[in-house]
Write a protein that holds these residues in place. Structure first.
Motif, mmCIF file in Angstrom:
data_model
loop_
_atom_site.group_PDB
_atom_site.id
_atom_site.type_symbol
_atom_site.label_atom_id
_atom_site.label_comp_id
_atom_site.label_asym_id
_atom_site.label_seq_id
_atom_site.Cartn_x
_atom_site.Cartn_y
_atom_site.Cartn_z
ATOM 1 N N THR A 172 0.843 -1.203 0.000
ATOM 2 C CA THR A 172 0.000 0.000 0.000
ATOM 3 C C THR A 172 0.875 1.248 0.000
ATOM 4 N N PRO A 173 0.363 2.361 -0.554
ATOM 5 C CA PRO A 173 1.168 3.596 -0.609
ATOM 6 C C PRO A 173 1.524 4.140 0.765
ATOM 7 N N GLU A 174 0.703 3.848 1.780
ATOM 8 C CA GLU A 174 0.940 4.404 3.108
ATOM 9 C C GLU A 174 2.106 3.732 3.833
ATOM 10 N N PHE A 175 2.468 2.526 3.386
ATOM 11 C CA PHE A 175 3.412 1.732 4.173
ATOM 12 C C PHE A 175 4.745 2.431 4.369
ATOM 13 N N TYR A 176 5.353 2.931 3.306
ATOM 14 C CA TYR A 176 6.710 3.463 3.430
ATOM 15 C C TYR A 176 6.738 4.796 4.160
ATOM 16 N N ARG A 177 5.623 5.538 4.137
ATOM 17 C CA ARG A 177 5.562 6.749 4.960
ATOM 18 C C ARG A 177 5.567 6.381 6.449
ATOM 19 N N VAL A 178 4.753 5.382 6.807
ATOM 20 C CA VAL A 178 4.698 4.928 8.201
ATOM 21 C C VAL A 178 5.999 4.240 8.597
ATOM 22 N N LEU A 179 6.634 3.533 7.650
ATOM 23 C CA LEU A 179 7.887 2.839 7.926
ATOM 24 C C LEU A 179 8.943 3.798 8.461
ATOM 25 N N ILE A 180 9.085 4.954 7.829
ATOM 26 C CA ILE A 180 10.099 5.917 8.250
ATOM 27 C C ILE A 180 9.841 6.383 9.681
ATOM 28 N N GLU A 181 8.571 6.581 10.032
ATOM 29 C CA GLU A 181 8.236 6.983 11.399
ATOM 30 C C GLU A 181 8.577 5.882 12.402
ATOM 31 N N GLU A 182 8.284 4.642 12.032
ATOM 32 C CA GLU A 182 8.576 3.521 12.927
ATOM 33 C C GLU A 182 10.079 3.355 13.123
ATOM 34 N N VAL A 183 10.837 3.417 12.035
ATOM 35 C CA VAL A 183 12.303 3.301 12.135
ATOM 36 C C VAL A 183 12.861 4.435 12.981
ATOM 37 N N LYS A 184 12.332 5.624 12.783
ATOM 38 C CA LYS A 184 12.767 6.793 13.550
ATOM 39 C C LYS A 184 12.591 6.552 15.056
ATOM 40 N N GLN A 185 11.409 6.092 15.456
ATOM 41 C CA GLN A 185 11.145 5.868 16.877
ATOM 42 C C GLN A 185 12.045 4.773 17.451
ATOM 43 N N LEU A 186 12.217 3.676 16.694
ATOM 44 C CA LEU A 186 13.033 2.574 17.179
ATOM 45 C C LEU A 186 14.497 2.975 17.346
ATOM 46 N N VAL A 187 15.055 3.630 16.344
ATOM 47 C CA VAL A 187 16.470 4.000 16.390
ATOM 48 C C VAL A 187 16.727 5.053 17.463
ATOM 49 N N PHE A 188 15.873 6.064 17.532
ATOM 50 C CA PHE A 188 16.086 7.137 18.495
ATOM 51 C C PHE A 188 15.964 6.629 19.930
ATOM 52 N N SER A 189 15.080 5.662 20.169
ATOM 53 C CA SER A 189 14.875 5.171 21.532
ATOM 54 C C SER A 189 15.936 4.156 21.953
ATOM 55 N N CYS A 190 16.576 3.501 20.976
ATOM 56 C CA CYS A 190 17.481 2.392 21.309
ATOM 57 C C CYS A 190 18.949 2.650 21.016
ATOM 58 N N TYR A 191 19.286 3.746 20.348
ATOM 59 C CA TYR A 191 20.650 3.914 19.850
ATOM 60 C C TYR A 191 21.690 3.900 20.963
ATOM 61 N N GLU A 192 21.410 4.538 22.089
ATOM 62 C CA GLU A 192 22.399 4.596 23.157
ATOM 63 C C GLU A 192 22.600 3.254 23.843
ATOM 64 N N LYS A 193 21.586 2.389 23.764
ATOM 65 C CA LYS A 193 21.632 1.118 24.491
ATOM 66 C C LYS A 193 21.972 -0.072 23.600
ATOM 67 N N LEU A 194 21.528 -0.036 22.350
ATOM 68 C CA LEU A 194 21.698 -1.179 21.447
ATOM 69 C C LEU A 194 22.539 -0.788 20.240
ATOM 70 N N ASN A 195 23.752 -1.306 20.167
ATOM 71 C CA ASN A 195 24.621 -1.056 19.016
ATOM 72 C C ASN A 195 25.371 -2.336 18.679
ATOM 73 N N PRO A 196 25.696 -2.560 17.420
ATOM 74 C CA PRO A 196 25.248 -1.774 16.259
ATOM 75 C C PRO A 196 23.799 -2.085 15.887
ATOM 76 N N ILE A 197 23.247 -1.246 15.033
ATOM 77 C CA ILE A 197 21.874 -1.400 14.556
ATOM 78 C C ILE A 197 21.909 -1.677 13.064
ATOM 79 N N THR A 198 21.138 -2.652 12.635
ATOM 80 C CA THR A 198 21.009 -2.946 11.205
ATOM 81 C C THR A 198 19.542 -2.791 10.801
ATOM 82 N N ILE A 199 19.325 -2.092 9.689
ATOM 83 C CA ILE A 199 17.977 -1.881 9.165
ATOM 84 C C ILE A 199 17.938 -2.454 7.756
ATOM 85 N N ILE A 200 17.104 -3.461 7.539
ATOM 86 C CA ILE A 200 17.011 -4.089 6.225
ATOM 87 C C ILE A 200 15.778 -3.559 5.509
ATOM 88 N N VAL A 201 16.018 -2.795 4.442
ATOM 89 C CA VAL A 201 14.957 -2.219 3.611
ATOM 90 C C VAL A 201 15.278 -2.572 2.174
#
Length: 498
Positions: free
Chosen positions: A324-353
């Motif tokens: 659906t067209p909405e998916f990739y718009r929402v995807l960026i928001e989800e990735v943003k929240q996950l990375v910003f909340s976990c970056y200091e605690k969980l490294n390294p981070i891999t995102i498969i797109v």
């Protein structure tokens, strides 16, 4: 228990007691099974559910304690580690001096009682080619056997690369104009195909006819002779890979099915297939059918420890579907929240797109915040990096990269029918009256997921799966079963992370 199995069991148990690093639960069981294969000349298929770094010791110990010649087929990167580090260390600990040879050395098999280590390409060249230097009756261990179909297709693929056209003109100056005309026609025609993210296309009827005519005229040329055999073979795929940056193309002839090629060579040999994940079932029916292994052999499937090797699985519900067209718009928001909340605690981070435009958008957004720590399909990463990758890059380079603490997967790795090569494989399955989704697409997705998650188990990291099909499609249960054991989490609380 036989003499070899008893010796291996005692030696391995003693060795494990002296190791301080975390151990694999199934070392002794797998070692006994490999020892049994060595003693009885019985083929076996072992699914370890783990990476080589954890289970490799289980087959090395029997190999070094056995007094018979053994062939070990393993990729070059692992081969180097075995020869330079693992085997010398084990030989020293065991006080053994079993002869170790690699593919660069000449071996006299009339007297050789050692361990010969070769790459998949060398083994397939001997097995399927005309060299036949390796005896058929030598017991053969195949590590990373998950890749056997891929190795075989790569070995059997015939290629015409850009430089081959000038070499053809040099070898056949009398036909220089014809060679140039065919090349220019193919170049114009191939680049007129609609562009796709996969940078490839199938050859159409006119392109095949043009190439076929050249093969007929220059039928004595070894390269073109191989291509000539492909035109009437319905199990061969003729396709072109395209390099837009260099405005060049290569032509390939690839088998769609390797079972008929491998089957005659597998029946009369003693083989031990070893890999992390070969099939979702213990008896590996789809894997065995794929490689042409009809023999009824012993199959063993190990499962990760339910406490020590589980992963934390975060599945976001109620997201739009990937188509659906909405998916990739929402995807960026989800990735943003996950990375910003976990970056200091969980490294390294891999995102498969896998989607190319979405991959670029995610990279641009994160780079604005994290700068040079964001890497797009690069192997130069450290523990503070955020790697953004497609499935193909991750598949090819995962073993060279640090294990991620957080793995974000945008979409399930189900091959896309928009990829011309996938569509051709599906059409071939249909003609063979096979369930193309259950036989090809789903097993491919399960294998990719298992490969991605195995290193994650060692650190008990987090996988965030953002593809809602796992919740609402009939095959979702198969996906979740393949990821077991896992602890499903509804949110990521960094205060409770290890």
């Amino acid at each position: 228990m036989s003499l070899l199995e008893a010796e291996v069991h005692i030696s391995l148990r003693e060795f494990l007691r002296h190791q301080k690093q975390p151990l694999w639960d199934h070392h002794l069981t797998m070692a006994r099974l490999v020892s049994r294969a060595l003693r009885l000349d019985r083929s076996a298929l072992i699914q370890t559910g783990s990476t080589f770094s954890r289970y490799g010791l289980s087959y090395l110990m029997p190999c070094l304690l056995s007094d018979r010649p053994i062939l070990l087929v393993v990729p070059l990167d692992i081969q180097q580690q075995l020869i330079e580090q693992d085997i010398p260390y084990l030989q020293g600990w065991l006080n053994t001096n079993k002869a170790i040879a690699n593919q660069e050395q000449e071996v006299d098999f009339t007297t050789f009682k050692g361990l010969l280590i070769v790459s998949p390409d060398v083994w397939l060249g001997d097995l399927l080619g005309h060299r036949k230097q390796i005896p058929n009756d030598i017991l053969t261990l195949i590590d990373q056997a998950d890749y056997l179909e891929e190795w075989t297709k790569d070995y059997l693929t015939t290629n015409i690369f850009p430089d081959d056209w000038s070499q053809l003109q040099h070898r056949y100056p009398a036909y220089g104009n014809l060679i140039q005309e065919v090349k220019l026609f193919l170049e114009k025609s191939i680049f007129s195909h609609p562009q796709n993210p996969y940078r490839c296309c199938l050859l159409d009827k006119e392109e095949k006819e043009s190439l076929s005519h050249l093969c007929y005229i220059l039928h004595s040329d070894p390269l073109l002779e191989k291509f000539a055999q492909s035109f009437d073979n319905k199990s061969q795929l003729l396709w072109a890979s395209i390099n837009q940056e260099k405005q060049s193309f290569s032509i390939h002839s690839t088998p769609l099915d390797v079972s008929s090629v491998l089957a005659p060579h597998l029946e009369d040999s003693t083989l031990v297939f070893m890999g992390g994940f070969l099939d979702s079932q213990k008896m590996a029916p789809i894997y065995r059918q794929t490689i042409g292994l009809s023999e009824d052999i012993l199959c063993l499937k190990f499962f990760p420890h339910r406490q020590n090797e589980l992963i934390n699985l975060y599945i976001r519900d109620r997201l739009p579907m990937p188509n659906t067209p909405e998916f990739y718009r929402v995807l960026i928001e989800e990735v943003k929240q996950l990375v910003f909340s976990c970056y200091e605690k969980l490294n390294p981070i891999t995102i498969i797109v896998d989607d190319v435009p979405a991959k670029a958008q995610v990279a641009t957004f994160l780079a604005a915040e994290f700068g040079s720590q964001v890497k797009v399909e690069s192997t130069q990463i450290d523990d503070k990096s955020i790697l953004i990758s497609g499935w193909k890059f991750w598949h090819q380079n995962q073993g060279k990269l640090p294990n991620p603490q957080l793995l974000i997967i945008a979409t399930l790795p189900i091959p896309s029918l928009e990829n011309p090569l996938v569509a051709a494989q599906v059409n071939y399955c249909k003609k063979q009256r096979k369930d193309w989704f259950r036989f090809y697409l789903l097993p491919t997705a399960l294998t990719e997921l298992q490969r991605a998650v195995m290193p994650l188990r060692e650190s008990q990291g987090i996988m965030a799966l953002l593809d809602n099909r796992v919740n609402y499609r009939s095959y979702g249960s198969s996906i979740l079963t393949a990821l077991e054991p896992y602890a499903k989490i509804d949110y990521i609380d960094i205060n409770f992370l290890p």
